[in-house]
Motif scaffolding. Structure first.
Motif, PDB file in Angstrom:
ATOM      1  N   LYS A  85      19.456  -7.613  23.901  1.00  0.00           N
ATOM      2  CA  LYS A  85      18.735  -6.600  24.564  1.00  0.00           C
ATOM      3  C   LYS A  85      18.444  -5.620  23.480  1.00  0.00           C
ATOM      4  O   LYS A  85      19.197  -5.224  22.574  1.00  0.00           O
ATOM      5  CB  LYS A  85      19.403  -6.166  25.515  1.00  0.00           C
ATOM      6  CG  LYS A  85      20.681  -5.337  25.285  1.00  0.00           C
ATOM      7  CD  LYS A  85      21.352  -4.897  26.797  1.00  0.00           C
ATOM      8  CE  LYS A  85      22.765  -4.230  26.379  1.00  0.00           C
ATOM      9  NZ  LYS A  85      23.404  -3.824  27.639  1.00  0.00           N
ATOM     10  N   VAL A  86      17.235  -4.926  23.832  1.00  0.00           N
ATOM     11  CA  VAL A  86      16.704  -3.947  23.012  1.00  0.00           C
ATOM     12  C   VAL A  86      16.925  -2.615  23.615  1.00  0.00           C
ATOM     13  O   VAL A  86      16.438  -2.479  24.739  1.00  0.00           O
ATOM     14  CB  VAL A  86      15.260  -4.277  22.421  1.00  0.00           C
ATOM     15  CG1 VAL A  86      14.788  -3.032  21.693  1.00  0.00           C
ATOM     16  CG2 VAL A  86      14.893  -5.511  21.798  1.00  0.00           C
ATOM     17  N   ILE A  87      17.661  -1.753  22.833  1.00  0.00           N
ATOM     18  CA  ILE A  87      18.021  -0.491  23.556  1.00  0.00           C
ATOM     19  C   ILE A  87      17.273   0.618  22.948  1.00  0.00           C
ATOM     20  O   ILE A  87      17.243   0.688  21.664  1.00  0.00           O
ATOM     21  CB  ILE A  87      19.783  -0.269  23.318  1.00  0.00           C
ATOM     22  CG1 ILE A  87      20.514  -1.496  23.721  1.00  0.00           C
ATOM     23  CG2 ILE A  87      20.098   1.163  23.880  1.00  0.00           C
ATOM     24  CD1 ILE A  87      21.929  -1.260  23.502  1.00  0.00           C
ATOM     25  N   GLU A  88      16.573   1.296  23.608  1.00  0.00           N
ATOM     26  CA  GLU A  88      15.773   2.364  23.166  1.00  0.00           C
ATOM     27  C   GLU A  88      16.231   3.678  23.580  1.00  0.00           C
ATOM     28  O   GLU A  88      16.422   4.051  24.956  1.00  0.00           O
ATOM     29  CB  GLU A  88      14.360   2.292  23.721  1.00  0.00           C
ATOM     30  CG  GLU A  88      13.524   1.142  23.349  1.00  0.00           C
ATOM     31  CD  GLU A  88      12.221   0.801  23.767  1.00  0.00           C
ATOM     32  OE1 GLU A  88      11.702   1.479  24.795  1.00  0.00           O
ATOM     33  OE2 GLU A  88      11.459  -0.032  23.344  1.00  0.00           O
ATOM     34  N   CYS A  89      16.821   4.600  22.719  1.00  0.00           N
ATOM     35  CA  CYS A  89      17.329   5.657  22.900  1.00  0.00           C
ATOM     36  C   CYS A  89      16.093   6.889  22.965  1.00  0.00           C
ATOM     37  O   CYS A  89      15.349   6.863  21.707  1.00  0.00           O
ATOM     38  CB  CYS A  89      18.207   6.061  21.803  1.00  0.00           C
ATOM     39  SG  CYS A  89      19.780   5.077  22.088  1.00  0.00           S
ATOM     40  N   GLU A  90      15.854   7.533  23.851  1.00  0.00           N
ATOM     41  CA  GLU A  90      14.989   8.406  23.992  1.00  0.00           C
ATOM     42  C   GLU A  90      14.916   9.599  22.743  1.00  0.00           C
ATOM     43  O   GLU A  90      16.184  10.187  22.546  1.00  0.00           O
ATOM     44  CB  GLU A  90      14.807   9.030  25.512  1.00  0.00           C
ATOM     45  CG  GLU A  90      13.697  10.036  25.735  1.00  0.00           C
ATOM     46  CD  GLU A  90      13.429  10.465  27.266  1.00  0.00           C
ATOM     47  OE1 GLU A  90      12.707  10.377  27.600  1.00  0.00           O
ATOM     48  OE2 GLU A  90      14.570  10.960  27.427  1.00  0.00           O
ATOM     49  N   ARG A  91      14.064   9.906  22.095  1.00  0.00           N
ATOM     50  CA  ARG A  91      13.995  10.860  21.186  1.00  0.00           C
ATOM     51  C   ARG A  91      12.811  12.024  21.577  1.00  0.00           C
ATOM     52  O   ARG A  91      11.496  11.639  21.747  1.00  0.00           O
ATOM     53  CB  ARG A  91      13.760  10.360  20.086  1.00  0.00           C
ATOM     54  CG  ARG A  91      13.762  11.250  18.540  1.00  0.00           C
ATOM     55  CD  ARG A  91      13.619  10.621  17.286  1.00  0.00           C
ATOM     56  NE  ARG A  91      12.221   9.768  17.155  1.00  0.00           N
ATOM     57  CZ  ARG A  91      11.860   9.273  16.259  1.00  0.00           C
ATOM     58  NH1 ARG A  91      12.512   9.239  15.066  1.00  0.00           N
ATOM     59  NH2 ARG A  91      10.930   8.686  16.157  1.00  0.00           N
ATOM     60  N   GLU A 148      12.555  20.457  15.459  1.00  0.00           N
ATOM     61  CA  GLU A 148      13.893  19.660  15.488  1.00  0.00           C
ATOM     62  C   GLU A 148      14.128  18.633  16.591  1.00  0.00           C
ATOM     63  O   GLU A 148      13.190  18.547  17.496  1.00  0.00           O
ATOM     64  CB  GLU A 148      14.876  21.005  16.180  1.00  0.00           C
ATOM     65  CG  GLU A 148      16.431  20.490  16.573  1.00  0.00           C
ATOM     66  CD  GLU A 148      17.110  20.409  15.129  1.00  0.00           C
ATOM     67  OE1 GLU A 148      18.035  19.599  15.185  1.00  0.00           O
ATOM     68  OE2 GLU A 148      16.595  21.068  14.088  1.00  0.00           O
ATOM     69  N   MET A 149      14.615  17.564  16.367  1.00  0.00           N
ATOM     70  CA  MET A 149      14.787  16.225  16.849  1.00  0.00           C
ATOM     71  C   MET A 149      15.933  16.348  17.626  1.00  0.00           C
ATOM     72  O   MET A 149      17.145  16.696  17.277  1.00  0.00           O
ATOM     73  CB  MET A 149      14.752  15.147  15.787  1.00  0.00           C
ATOM     74  CG  MET A 149      13.558  14.800  15.175  1.00  0.00           C
ATOM     75  SD  MET A 149      12.132  14.030  16.167  1.00  0.00           S
ATOM     76  CE  MET A 149      11.040  13.992  14.851  1.00  0.00           C
ATOM     77  N   PHE A 150      15.792  15.738  18.897  1.00  0.00           N
ATOM     78  CA  PHE A 150      16.809  15.609  20.007  1.00  0.00           C
ATOM     79  C   PHE A 150      16.839  13.890  20.398  1.00  0.00           C
ATOM     80  O   PHE A 150      15.859  13.618  20.779  1.00  0.00           O
ATOM     81  CB  PHE A 150      16.791  16.426  21.139  1.00  0.00           C
ATOM     82  CG  PHE A 150      16.769  17.930  20.606  1.00  0.00           C
ATOM     83  CD1 PHE A 150      17.794  18.562  20.732  1.00  0.00           C
ATOM     84  CD2 PHE A 150      15.303  18.434  20.453  1.00  0.00           C
ATOM     85  CE1 PHE A 150      17.718  20.002  20.196  1.00  0.00           C
ATOM     86  CE2 PHE A 150      15.346  19.758  20.064  1.00  0.00           C
ATOM     87  CZ  PHE A 150      16.340  20.654  19.943  1.00  0.00           C
ATOM     88  N   VAL A 151      18.028  13.369  20.221  1.00  0.00           N
ATOM     89  CA  VAL A 151      18.083  11.931  20.324  1.00  0.00           C
ATOM     90  C   VAL A 151      19.275  11.576  21.219  1.00  0.00           C
ATOM     91  O   VAL A 151      20.131  12.293  21.163  1.00  0.00           O
ATOM     92  CB  VAL A 151      18.456  11.093  19.145  1.00  0.00           C
ATOM     93  CG1 VAL A 151      18.240   9.492  19.416  1.00  0.00           C
ATOM     94  CG2 VAL A 151      17.175  11.306  17.982  1.00  0.00           C
ATOM     95  N   ALA A 152      18.749  10.729  22.340  1.00  0.00           N
ATOM     96  CA  ALA A 152      19.944  10.407  23.442  1.00  0.00           C
ATOM     97  C   ALA A 152      20.910   9.769  22.677  1.00  0.00           C
ATOM     98  O   ALA A 152      20.707   8.674  21.813  1.00  0.00           O
ATOM     99  CB  ALA A 152      19.444   9.784  24.549  1.00  0.00           C
TER     100      ALA A 152
END
Length: 340
Positions: free
Chosen positions: A169-175, A183-187
């Motif tokens: 499965k392809v897991i996409e972490c929200e950014r 500034e970047m914020f990644v799940a």
């Protein structure tokens, strides 16, 4: 008449005709009419039991029906059509066979609409519980409006679908990014996303390749068709890495096979795609110059506790040399094994 054409006799050893003649000679003063009917029924019953015991097609079900009568009201039971004597089943048109495959032996007809395996056999399938859309345990019964419904054994349905041997499965972490400061914020990623290949992947590759005999290229093509690419080189690397972790187990199996009282061994040619001269010298020493063939040796050891250990060796050595290397680990106090 009996199955072999002779006169039927009951448990006393007397012919049926003689027993009936004795019963007919009994006067009404000696026994009543009801007792006479009971006596004649017992004579006929004992004769049928003896005939069934002498028949080649005798079965426990047939003797039970003779002794206690039919338990159903089907036509064949009421009219005395004994299914155990028929060569061809009247219900499903299948010729009865026994365990050896011979025709004419009685067998129980298989119920239609049922698969080869029950639901309990699908241990690897996830189980999905479907609750009733309107009722739950202890609710008022909508039919009688008096009692309460209770949970029973669920109705089971089996649904099978095809998939690639190795799933993914392809897991996409929200950014997110601030449009002012950048500034970047990644799940946070889930635990299964910390490594690409699960421990079950090399195990499945090893089973497919070395147990089922599926070539790596064929397995890679199947993975590509299913949309989950897994190249042959990657599969080999995963299997080789997993093999190093279980190397102590292989060494212990070789030691136990060396101490077995009986061993079987044989050779088959096996093309080796890559074997460097250094590897040949390490395996064969000075004979590596004259040895260019490759072999796969199978050694099966029969242990004292009736277990079998199968060992496979692929390389320039033949069966005798591989067996010699295994027997070097045999305990000195044991007698020579029986080799076949």
């Amino acid at each position: 008449m009996s199955a072999d054409g002779g006169p039927v006799s009951c448990a006393t050893g007397l012919p049926l005709e003689e027993l009936l003649q004795i019963a007919n000679q009994a006067t009404v003063e000696t026994i009543s009419a009801q007792q006479y009917a009971t006596l004649t029924r017992w004579i006929h019953w004992s004769a049928r039991v003896r005939e069934a015991l002498q028949s080649k097609d005798a079965s426990i079900n047939r003797l039970r029906r003779i002794a206690f009568g039919a338990t159903t009201e089907k036509t064949r039971a009421v009219l005395g059509q004994d299914k155990s004597n028929s060569v061809e089943s009247q219900e499903d048109g299948v010729i009865d066979t026994d365990a050896t495959g011979k025709k004419g032996a009685p067998c129980k007809a298989k119920r239609r609409g049922h698969g080869r395996h029950c639901a309990a056999a699908y241990t690897g399938a996830p189980r999905v519980k479907i609750p009733h859309p309107r009722l739950k345990h202890a609710d008022r019964c909508p039919a009688c409006n008096s009692g309460k419904v209770r949970l029973q054994k669920p109705v089971t349905h089996i649904h099978l679908h095809a998939a690639a041997p190795v799933q993914g499965k392809v897991i996409e972490c929200e950014r997110l990014r601030c449009d002012l400061c950048g500034e970047m914020f990644v799940a946070p990623r889930p635990p299964e996303a910390r490594k690409k290949y699960d421990e079950s992947v090399p195990a499945m590759v090893a089973i497919q390749t070395y147990r089922m005999g599926v070539p790596l290229n064929a397995s890679a093509q199947l993975q590509g068709i299913c949309g989950i690419p897994l190249p042959a080189g990657t599969q080999y690397g995963l299997a080789a890495s997993a093999a190093r972790t279980i190397e102590p187990v292989v060494k212990e199996l070789i030691r136990r096979a060396a101490n077995a009282p009986q061993v079987f061994n044989d050779d088959t040619t096996k093309t080796i795609l890559k074997l460097t001269p250094q590897q040949r010298v390490a395996l064969l020493g000075a004979d590596a110059v004259h040895r260019t063939g490759g072999y796969t040796t199978g050694i099966v050891a029969q242990t004292e506790d009736a277990h079998q250990i199968a060992l496979f060796f692929t390389g320039p050595r033949h069966a005798g040399e591989n067996l010699t290397e295994v027997l070097k680990q045999r305990s000195p106090g044991l007698p020579p094994p029986l080799q076949m």
